[in-house]
Design a protein around this motif. Structure first.
Motif, PDB file in Angstrom:
ATOM      1  N   GLN A  50       2.729  15.958  -1.111  1.00  0.00           N
ATOM      2  CA  GLN A  50       1.525  16.663  -1.536  1.00  0.00           C
ATOM      3  C   GLN A  50       1.672  18.152  -1.234  1.00  0.00           C
ATOM      4  O   GLN A  50       2.393  18.538  -0.333  1.00  0.00           O
ATOM      5  CB  GLN A  50       0.317  16.124  -0.749  1.00  0.00           C
ATOM      6  CG  GLN A  50       0.188  14.621  -0.764  1.00  0.00           C
ATOM      7  CD  GLN A  50      -0.146  14.101  -2.136  1.00  0.00           C
ATOM      8  OE1 GLN A  50      -0.967  14.676  -2.822  1.00  0.00           O
ATOM      9  NE2 GLN A  50       0.506  13.038  -2.554  1.00  0.00           N
ATOM     10  N   GLY A 100      -2.148  12.468   2.012  1.00  0.00           N
ATOM     11  CA  GLY A 100      -2.634  11.732   0.845  1.00  0.00           C
ATOM     12  C   GLY A 100      -3.782  10.831   1.260  1.00  0.00           C
ATOM     13  O   GLY A 100      -4.262  10.897   2.399  1.00  0.00           O
ATOM     14  N   ASP A 119      -3.301   6.279  -2.631  1.00  0.00           N
ATOM     15  CA  ASP A 119      -2.019   6.779  -3.165  1.00  0.00           C
ATOM     16  C   ASP A 119      -0.915   5.743  -2.984  1.00  0.00           C
ATOM     17  O   ASP A 119       0.151   5.830  -3.606  1.00  0.00           O
ATOM     18  CB  ASP A 119      -1.584   8.061  -2.442  1.00  0.00           C
ATOM     19  CG  ASP A 119      -2.478   9.236  -2.776  1.00  0.00           C
ATOM     20  OD1 ASP A 119      -3.203   9.141  -3.788  1.00  0.00           O
ATOM     21  OD2 ASP A 119      -2.458  10.227  -2.033  1.00  0.00           O
ATOM     22  N   LYS A 176       6.561   5.233   0.744  1.00  0.00           N
ATOM     23  CA  LYS A 176       6.740   6.592   0.235  1.00  0.00           C
ATOM     24  C   LYS A 176       7.347   7.461   1.343  1.00  0.00           C
ATOM     25  O   LYS A 176       6.921   7.386   2.501  1.00  0.00           O
ATOM     26  CB  LYS A 176       5.381   7.149  -0.177  1.00  0.00           C
ATOM     27  CG  LYS A 176       5.440   8.519  -0.823  1.00  0.00           C
ATOM     28  CD  LYS A 176       4.058   9.121  -0.944  1.00  0.00           C
ATOM     29  CE  LYS A 176       3.364   8.734  -2.213  1.00  0.00           C
ATOM     30  NZ  LYS A 176       2.102   9.492  -2.426  1.00  0.00           N
TER      31      LYS A 176
END
Lengths: 306, 128
Positions: free
Chosen positions: B3, B15, B19, B26
């Motif tokens: 981000q 996030g 998300d 991630k």
């Protein structure tokens, strides 16, 4: 025995789609649903881990199910069959042999499928020693590195002394160099490549494939192929650099095969007169130098700067 | 995807929970170094954050491709270098070279608005 080197590695993977895509992006060519090959026909067979045609898996989770060696002729196959009277040697429908080695790995032996369909080695020019054709650029933006031939396999083994003895005494491999307390680099009789196997002493729960490698035409193709992999989102493990034992350029990538997959080039060639070396393993003895990828860059903001 | 940095009270915004799809991971590269330094896994509606460093060698990252931290059935975190498997909930290696060792857990904070934050002191302490 006239064993040349690995013809084919057979895998039972967890993520079939990812492994096949990785093989293509690495530069191998799909020959059928399962087989992905280099220019000379050597390659990897990729199957789902529960495929019934696969030999049994090791209990360690290793995805490598079988290493198939190419041999020079039927006489060599006959000699291998005659050698192993102490264990079952299966003769498969394609005429190849299958047996289990002293570490528990499944090995295959077949009259080699490798062809001479590889490219010339990368040619370089030096003052007074011109090797590339006149007016031939050494590299262009449109060059596509092509994977030449299956080079070698590195195994984690619980007893590297036992592994070396098996390949030396039963299959005629020669030890070219050694990392003290770790294991030997070995080449079979019918190749002069520095190594087609390297054993790494490890706890029994680690037994399996540490990495496998295909030869490229030269260092430029190793670095270009690796750069292409980075640009496709794959993650480097080690390299690019140049090893000391074998002198091969290298670049390793993590893979969906549960081990690293390497590009290499310009490996040393040896014959019977070679005196093997021994060294302690570590950063200083594992490579002459080690580089790290960065995105393309040039001095100046978008152009030459005085 | 990192981000754009949103800073509040020495914290960095990572996030919101939405998300993260269920059973997905991630990676984060807050310093834009080109390599992710930690990752977050959403599993069974909980978030788990670990340093992206396999205990086998201690200084190599886990995935074969960015964000690919989980095995095919999203049952374990996997290191693609040598196939080590780690339990998602505690980071313990249950198969592979670092058997019995653990991934380094990274403290993250989740607000009442389901926002995910990491403290700058944690970034410094864990060299993220």
């Amino acid at each position: 025995m006239n064993i040349i080197g690995p013809d084919k590695l057979i895998w039972g993977v967890e993520d079939l789609a990812a492994a096949k895509q990785f093989a293509v992006d690495y530069g191998l060519t799909p020959q059928n649903e399962h087989y992905y090959s280099a220019l000379d026909g050597t390659g990897i067979e990729i199957r789902a881990k529960d495929d019934k045609s696969l030999p049994a898996a090791l209990t360690t989770g290793s995805m490598l199910r079988k290493t198939v060696y190419g041999v020079k002729d039927q006489a060599t196959l006959d000699a291998i069959k005659a050698e192993f009277t102490d264990r079952e040697v299966k003769v498969l429908a394609d005429g190849s042999l299958e047996l289990v080695d002293d570490m528990g790995f499944v090995l295959g032996f077949q009259i080699t499928i490798r062809t001479t369909n590889t490219e010339k080695a990368e040619r370089i020019n030096a003052p007074g020693d011109v090797n590339r054709e006149i007016n031939q650029p050494g590299v262009t933006k449109t060059d596509v590195p092509r994977v030449q031939s299956l080079s070698h396999v590195v195994y984690f083994v619980p007893d590297s002394v036992k592994a070396e003895a098996f390949f030396a005494n039963r299959l005629g491999f020669v030890t070219t160099d050694r990392f003290t307390g770790v294991g030997p680099f070995m080449r079979p009789a019918a190749t002069q490549d520095h190594h087609t196997i390297f054993f790494i002493q490890a706890p029994a729960f680690m037994q399996g494939c540490e990495h496998f490698t295909f030869h490229m035409a030269g260092p430029t193709d190793v670095v270009q192929a690796g750069t292409n992999m980075v640009n496709k989102g794959y993650q480097s493990f080690w390299g690019p650099g140049r090893h000391l034992f074998g002198s091969n350029w290298f670049w390793y990538f993590k893979s969906p095969f549960g081990c690293n997959m390497e590009y290499d080039a310009d490996m040393d060639q040896h014959d019977e007169s070679w005196q093997g070396r021994e060294a302690m393993i570590g950063p200083d003895n594992s490579q002459a130098f080690l580089l790290q990828y960065r995105e393309k860059w040039a001095p100046g903001p978008g152009g030459p700067k005085p | 995807m990192v981000q754009s940095l949103k800073l509040t009270m020495n914290k960095i915004f990572l996030g919101v929970i939405d998300d993260f799809a269920e059973e997905q991971a991630k990676g984060f590269d807050l310093n834009h170094s080109g390599s992710d330094t930690f990752f977050i896994v959403r599993s069974k509606n909980k978030l788990f954050a670990y340093k992206d460093s396999c205990p086998h060698y201690g200084d190599t990252t886990l995935p074969w491709k960015r964000h690919h931290y989980l095995n095919n059935v999203a049952e374990y975190i996997v290191c693609a270098a040598h196939g080590a498997l780690f339990q998602i909930e505690n980071g313990k290696c249950i198969q592979g070279p670092c058997l019995g060792q653990k991934l380094t857990k990274v403290p993250i904070e989740i607000s009442e608005q389901n926002e995910i934050w990491i403290d700058q002191t944690i970034i410094k302490e864990f060299n993220l």
